[in-house]
Design a protein around this motif. Structure first.
Motif, short mmCIF file in Angstrom:
data_model
loop_
_atom_site.label_atom_id
_atom_site.label_comp_id
_atom_site.label_asym_id
_atom_site.label_seq_id
_atom_site.Cartn_x
_atom_site.Cartn_y
_atom_site.Cartn_z
N ASP A 1 62.29 50.62 46.08
CA ASP A 1 62.59 51.80 45.29
C ASP A 1 62.13 51.68 43.85
O ASP A 1 61.92 52.68 43.16
CB ASP A 1 64.10 52.09 45.31
CG ASP A 1 64.57 52.53 46.69
OD1 ASP A 1 63.74 53.01 47.48
OD2 ASP A 1 65.77 52.37 46.98
N THR A 2 61.96 50.46 43.36
CA THR A 2 61.55 50.28 41.97
C THR A 2 60.05 50.45 41.78
O THR A 2 59.59 50.55 40.64
CB THR A 2 62.00 48.91 41.42
OG1 THR A 2 61.34 47.88 42.16
CG2 THR A 2 63.51 48.75 41.51
N LEU A 3 59.27 50.46 42.87
CA LEU A 3 57.82 50.65 42.70
C LEU A 3 57.44 52.12 42.42
O LEU A 3 56.59 52.33 41.55
CB LEU A 3 57.06 50.13 43.91
CG LEU A 3 56.70 48.65 43.89
CD1 LEU A 3 56.07 48.22 45.18
CD2 LEU A 3 55.85 48.27 42.72
N PRO A 4 57.82 53.12 43.05
CA PRO A 4 58.48 53.28 44.34
C PRO A 4 57.48 53.18 45.48
O PRO A 4 56.28 53.29 45.28
CB PRO A 4 59.06 54.69 44.26
CG PRO A 4 58.11 55.42 43.38
CD PRO A 4 57.59 54.39 42.39
N THR B 1 55.95 51.13 48.97
CA THR B 1 55.66 49.77 49.40
C THR B 1 54.57 49.19 48.51
O THR B 1 53.83 49.94 47.85
CB THR B 1 55.17 49.74 50.85
OG1 THR B 1 53.90 50.41 50.93
CG2 THR B 1 56.17 50.40 51.81
N PRO B 2 54.43 47.86 48.47
CA PRO B 2 53.32 47.28 47.72
C PRO B 2 51.94 47.80 48.17
O PRO B 2 51.07 48.03 47.32
CB PRO B 2 53.47 45.78 47.99
CG PRO B 2 54.95 45.60 48.15
CD PRO B 2 55.38 46.84 48.92
N VAL B 3 51.76 48.05 49.46
CA VAL B 3 50.47 48.58 49.93
C VAL B 3 50.24 49.97 49.36
O VAL B 3 49.13 50.29 48.91
CB VAL B 3 50.39 48.59 51.48
CG1 VAL B 3 49.20 49.39 51.97
CG2 VAL B 3 50.31 47.18 52.01
N GLU B 4 51.27 50.80 49.35
CA GLU B 4 51.12 52.15 48.77
C GLU B 4 50.78 52.06 47.28
O GLU B 4 49.96 52.84 46.78
CB GLU B 4 52.40 52.95 48.97
CG GLU B 4 52.67 53.34 50.40
CD GLU B 4 54.05 53.90 50.63
OE1 GLU B 4 54.24 54.53 51.69
OE2 GLU B 4 54.95 53.72 49.78
N ALA B 5 51.39 51.10 46.60
CA ALA B 5 51.10 50.92 45.18
C ALA B 5 49.64 50.50 44.98
O ALA B 5 48.96 50.99 44.07
CB ALA B 5 52.05 49.90 44.56
N LEU B 6 49.14 49.60 45.83
CA LEU B 6 47.73 49.20 45.74
C LEU B 6 46.82 50.40 45.98
O LEU B 6 45.81 50.57 45.30
CB LEU B 6 47.41 48.10 46.75
CG LEU B 6 47.96 46.71 46.50
CD1 LEU B 6 47.56 45.78 47.64
CD2 LEU B 6 47.48 46.16 45.17
N ARG B 7 47.17 51.21 46.97
CA ARG B 7 46.34 52.37 47.31
C ARG B 7 46.30 53.39 46.17
O ARG B 7 45.34 54.14 46.04
CB ARG B 7 46.83 53.02 48.60
CG ARG B 7 46.61 52.14 49.83
CD ARG B 7 47.05 52.81 51.11
NE ARG B 7 46.25 53.99 51.39
CZ ARG B 7 45.03 53.99 51.93
NH1 ARG B 7 44.46 52.84 52.22
NH2 ARG B 7 44.39 55.11 52.16
N SER B 8 47.34 53.40 45.34
CA SER B 8 47.37 54.35 44.22
C SER B 8 47.02 53.67 42.90
O SER B 8 47.36 54.16 41.83
CB SER B 8 48.72 55.05 44.14
OG SER B 8 49.75 54.12 43.94
N ASP B 9 46.35 52.52 42.99
CA ASP B 9 45.82 51.79 41.84
C ASP B 9 46.91 51.33 40.86
O ASP B 9 46.72 51.35 39.66
CB ASP B 9 44.76 52.62 41.11
CG ASP B 9 43.80 51.73 40.33
OD1 ASP B 9 43.61 50.56 40.72
OD2 ASP B 9 43.25 52.19 39.31
N ARG B 10 48.04 50.89 41.43
CA ARG B 10 49.10 50.29 40.62
C ARG B 10 49.18 48.80 40.93
O ARG B 10 50.25 48.24 41.12
CB ARG B 10 50.44 50.99 40.89
CG ARG B 10 50.46 52.43 40.42
CD ARG B 10 51.79 53.09 40.68
NE ARG B 10 51.88 53.37 42.12
CZ ARG B 10 53.00 53.27 42.84
NH1 ARG B 10 54.12 52.91 42.28
NH2 ARG B 10 52.99 53.54 44.12
N HIS B 11 48.04 48.15 40.97
CA HIS B 11 47.95 46.76 41.41
C HIS B 11 48.55 45.78 40.42
O HIS B 11 49.03 44.71 40.81
CB HIS B 11 46.49 46.37 41.69
CG HIS B 11 45.62 46.49 40.49
ND1 HIS B 11 45.46 45.46 39.60
CD2 HIS B 11 44.89 47.52 40.02
CE1 HIS B 11 44.66 45.85 38.64
NE2 HIS B 11 44.29 47.10 38.87
N THR B 12 48.56 46.08 39.15
CA THR B 12 49.06 45.13 38.15
C THR B 12 50.52 44.79 38.41
O THR B 12 50.90 43.61 38.42
CB THR B 12 48.88 45.70 36.72
OG1 THR B 12 47.50 46.00 36.54
CG2 THR B 12 49.34 44.70 35.68
#
Length: 107
Positions: free
Chosen positions: A80-83, A85-96
């Motif tokens: 919930d803090t990303l929000p 999953t890590p894969v979704e964050a990578l896909r939306s260019d929030r890799h840092t």
């Protein structure tokens, strides 16, 4: 979760199935644990390439002692803090942020 065979991934990437198997061996891609390298999440591909920053993230987690199953589970665990999953964050260019969290977990 949509999954693809190595042959389907090869077609998306424009490489041979042998190259896909090599990417799996080198931990630049991951298959669903228990599938014997035969099912690869479609989420690991974007715009005809391996998801940017995925190979480095897998390396950080593997170097930190995570098993393949643990890496896979972490990549797809809702946070919930990303929000998302890590894969979704990578896909939306929030890799840092994802990489920072992986480094904190691994060491």
């Amino acid at each position: 979760m949509e999954t693809l065979t190595p042959a389907e991934v090869a077609a998306v990437l424009g490489v041979s199935p042998n190259r896909v198997r090599q990417l799996l061996r080198e931990h630049k891609l991951m298959a669903v644990p228990g599938s014997g390298n035969s099912r690869i999440p479609a989420d690991f591909l974007q715009d005809g390439a391996v998801l940017k920053h995925l190979p480095g993230l897998i390396t950080v987690l593997k170097d930190g002692g995570f098993s393949d199953a643990e890496v896979f589970e972490w990549l797809f665990r809702a946070d919930d803090t990303l929000p998302g999953t890590p894969v979704e964050a990578l896909r939306s260019d929030r890799h840092t942020e994802v990489t920072r969290r992986a480094q904190a977990l691994a060491f």
